[in-house]
Design an enzyme around this catalytic site. Structure first.
Site, mmCIF file in Angstrom:
data_model
loop_
_atom_site.group_PDB
_atom_site.id
_atom_site.type_symbol
_atom_site.label_atom_id
_atom_site.label_comp_id
_atom_site.label_asym_id
_atom_site.label_seq_id
_atom_site.Cartn_x
_atom_site.Cartn_y
_atom_site.Cartn_z
ATOM 1 N N LYS A 116 41.332 36.256 4.356
ATOM 2 C CA LYS A 116 41.554 35.561 5.673
ATOM 3 C C LYS A 116 42.339 34.175 5.359
ATOM 4 C CE LYS A 116 38.746 35.919 9.323
ATOM 5 N NZ LYS A 116 37.592 36.146 10.178
ATOM 6 N N HIS A 208 41.675 34.212 23.325
ATOM 7 C CA HIS A 208 42.024 35.370 22.149
ATOM 8 C C HIS A 208 42.954 36.123 22.797
ATOM 9 C CE1 HIS A 208 40.945 37.797 18.754
ATOM 10 N NE2 HIS A 208 41.914 38.713 19.619
ATOM 11 N N LYS A 237 34.260 40.775 20.692
ATOM 12 C CA LYS A 237 34.708 40.909 22.275
ATOM 13 C C LYS A 237 34.009 42.146 22.935
ATOM 14 C CE LYS A 237 38.966 40.778 19.402
ATOM 15 N NZ LYS A 237 39.712 41.771 18.442
ATOM 16 N N ARG A 291 44.220 47.792 10.584
ATOM 17 C CA ARG A 291 43.625 49.184 11.207
ATOM 18 C C ARG A 291 43.820 49.394 12.495
ATOM 19 N NH1 ARG A 291 39.750 46.813 13.903
ATOM 20 N NH2 ARG A 291 38.696 45.021 13.113
#
Ligand code: ADP
Length: 453
Positions: A116, A208, A237, A291
Site C-alpha cells: 500500500k 469512503h 464495510k 480483484r
C-alpha cells in the site's frame, strides 16, 4: 473463451462466479474443503474437488492442492474471487508456471499495488491526490516522529500489507505515537508476515468513495462509476451503494478520471477498485484492490454490466464487452452485508447451524448468498452469510425496497445473531437517509458522546 474455469474460493462469491460461467457456457470446477462439501457453490458446480481440511491454510490458501485440481480437471483458468489468494502475486505466478490463466492483473502489478505504501507513491506520481503521509514505509521511531511533525495529528499507522480493515491504528497525540507505532508493527508481523507500516493523516469524518474500473489487454480502460461505502464498523464495510449520494458530479468525474489514469499508469488488467477518502470537495487516494469486490453487485445493478463476465473476457485475451463502454447509469442500488455476527457484542462472529434461512425476494431484490436451512456458518471462514441488494429508480426507492427486504429476511439458529437488525436501524438514521453520513456513522451511534480524535 475458456471451456473450463476453476473457482478457488467458497461462499457466496464462488456461487456467483459459477452462475456467470454457466451463463457463458463455461464448465465450472469448485474446489472445497472437507467441511464445505455440501456448500451451495459445490452443489451448483459442474465438478468439485476436495482440496483439504477446514483450516484455510491447508485448503483455500494452499496453492499446490488448487493447481493439482485444475490440472486434473482440465481447467484453463482460475478465478480467485476475493480474499484468500485473490491478491497473492506468488499464486498468480504459480498459475502461469503451470500453464493456467490467473483471472486478475499481472503478478508484478498486483505486487506493486498490494504494497500500500508503494501504491501511494505510484499513484502520486501518476498525478492522483493521495492522503498526506509518509512516502515510504517508516521503520524507526525517529522517522515516525519526523513524519508526524510534518502531517500532524490525528494520524493513522497502517500496515503496508494490510487489508480487510485490519492493521490500522489511529494516533491522537505524540504521546501515543511510539507505543501505537510499535504495536501496529508487531500486529502486522503476526497478521500479514510483514511488519512494515506507513503513516497517513487521519481524515476524520471522511466518506469512503471508490471507483470500479475494468481494463483489457487491448488498451481499453473504462470505469463503471462510483460506490459509496461509508457505513463501516471498525474500518470494514457494511452498507454500500451506487451512485454516492450528494456527491457533486464534477467530483465523481474527477475521481473516475483519476482511477482510469492510475490504472493506465500501472498497466492494469481486469477488474479493480480505486478507493478514495472524500471530505467536502477534497478527495485523496488510499488504495487499490486488484480483484472483484464484495460490493460489486451495486455497480452491476445500476450499469447492467456483469463484472465477472468482463473479468473472464479480459483474462481470455478478448476486449471488454460493448456494455462496458456504453453503459449509462440507471437508478440507484444499495447493498447490505448480512454477517453472522453479534452487533451488540462488538461484532463477534456467531458460527453455527442455520435452522432457518429465508432470503428476501420480489421486485428489484437480488440476494447473493450461500446460506440455506441446515447450512453452517463456519468459524474458520468469513462471517458473511448474504448480500441483500435492492434497486430503485432513485435512492429513496432503493432504500424503501431494502427496508422491505430486510423485514422478509429470516436467519435463525442456536446462538445466531446477524448484522440485519442493526442495518435496518441504520436505514432509518436521519444522517443516512439524507446521505450526509460518513465513515464515523456507526462509531458515533455506538458511543454518542465520543469526541473527535
Ligand atoms: P483495508 O485495505 O484494510 O480495507 P483501507 O486503506 O482501504 O484498508 O481503509 C479502510 C477504511 O479505513 C477506510 O474506508 C476508512 O474508513 C478508514 N481509513 C483508512 N485510512 C484512513 C485515513 N487516512 N483517514 C481516515 N480513515 C481512514
Amino acid at each position: 473463451m475458456f471451456d473450463t474455469v476453476l473457482i478457488a474460493n467458497r461462499g457466496e462469491i464462488a456461487l456467483r462466479i459459477v452462475r456467470t460461467c454457466r451463463d457463458m457456457g463455461i464448465t465450472t470446477v469448485v474446489v472445497h474443503s472437507g467441511v464445505d462439501r455440501d456448500s451451495a457453490a459445490v452443489r451448483a458446480a459442474d465438478h468439485r474437488v476436495n482440496i483439504g481440511p477446514a483450516d484455510p491454510h491447508r485448503s483455500y490458501l494452499y496453492p499446490p492442492a488448487i493447481i493439482e485440481a485444475a490440472l486434473q480437471t482440465g481447467a484453463q483458468a482460475i478465478h480467485p474471487g476475493y480474499g484468500f489468494l485473490s491478491e497473492d502475486p506468488d499464486f498468480a505466478t504459480i498459475c502461469a508456471e503451470n500453464g493456467l490463466v490467473f483471472i486478475g492483473p499481472d503478478p508484478d502489478v498486483m505486487a506493486r499495488l498490494g504494497d500500500k505504501s508503494t501504491a501511494r507513491r505510484i499513484m502520486a506520481e501518476a498525478g492522483l491526490p493521495v492522503v498526506p503521509g509518509s512516502d515510504r514505509p517508516v521503520s524507526t521511531a525517529d522517522e515516525a516522529a519526523e513524519v508526524a511533525q510534518r502531517i500532524g495529528f490525528p494520524l493513522i499507522v497502517k500496515a503496508v500489507a494490510g487489508g480487510g480493515g485490519r492493521g490500522m491504528s489511529v494516533v491522537r497525540d505524540i504521546g501515543a505515537l511510539l507505543p501505537t507505532f510499535r504495536a501496529t508493527r508487531a500486529a502486522a508481523q503476526v497478521a500479514f508476515g510483514d511488519n512494515r507500516v506507513y503513516l497517513e493523516q487521519y481524515l476524520y469524518g471522511a466518506r469512503h468513495i471508490e471507483i470500479q474500473i475494468l481494463a483489457d489487454a487491448h488498451g481499453n480502460v473504462v470505469h463503471l462509476g462510483e460506490r459509496d461505502c461509508s457505513v463501516q464498523r471498525r474500518h470494514q464495510k457494511l452498507i454500500e451503494e451506487s451512485p454516492a449520494p450528494r456527491l457533486p458530479a464534477d467530483l465523481a468525474d474527477r475521481l473516475a478520471a483519476h482511477a482510469v489514469a492510475g490504472a493506465r499508469a500501472v498497466g492494469y488488467r481486469g477488474a479493480g477498485t480505486f478507493e478514495f477518502l472524500v471530505r467536502g470537495e477534497d478527495a485523496a487516494f488510499i488504495e487499490v484492490n486488484s480483484r472483484i469486490q464484495v460490493e460489486h453487485p451495486v455497480t452491476e445493478m445500476v450499469t447492467g454490466v456483469d463484472i465477472v463476465r468482463e473479468q473472464l473476457l479480459v483474462a481470455a485475451g478478448e476486449p471488454l464487452g460493448p456494455s462496458s463502454h456504453g453503459w449509462a447509469r440507471r437508478g440507484a442500488a444499495v447493498e447490505c452485508r448480512i454477517n453472522a455476527e453479534d452487533p451488540n457484542r462488538a461484532f463477534v462472529p456467531c458460527p453455527g447451524r442455520l435452522t432457518e434461512f429465508t432470503a428476501p425476494a420480489g421486485p428489484f431484490v437480488r440476494v447473493d448468498t450461500h446460506a440455506f436451512p441446515g447450512s453452517q456458518a463456519r468459524p474458520e471462514y468469513d462471517s458473511l452469510l448474504a448480500k441483500v441488494v435492492t434497486w430503485g429508480q432513485d435512492r429513496d426507492q432503493a432504500l424503501a425496497r431494502m427496508r422491505r427486504a430486510l423485514r422478509e429476511l429470516r436467519v435463525e439458529g442456536p446462538g445466531m445473531h446477524t448484522t440485519a437488525p442493526l442495518l435496518a436501524e441504520v436505514l432509518d438514521e436521519p444522517d443516512f437517509v439524507a446521505g450526509t453520513h460518513d465513515t464515523t456513522l456507526l462509531d458515533r451511534r455506538a458511543e454518542p458522546g465520543r469526541a473527535e480524535p
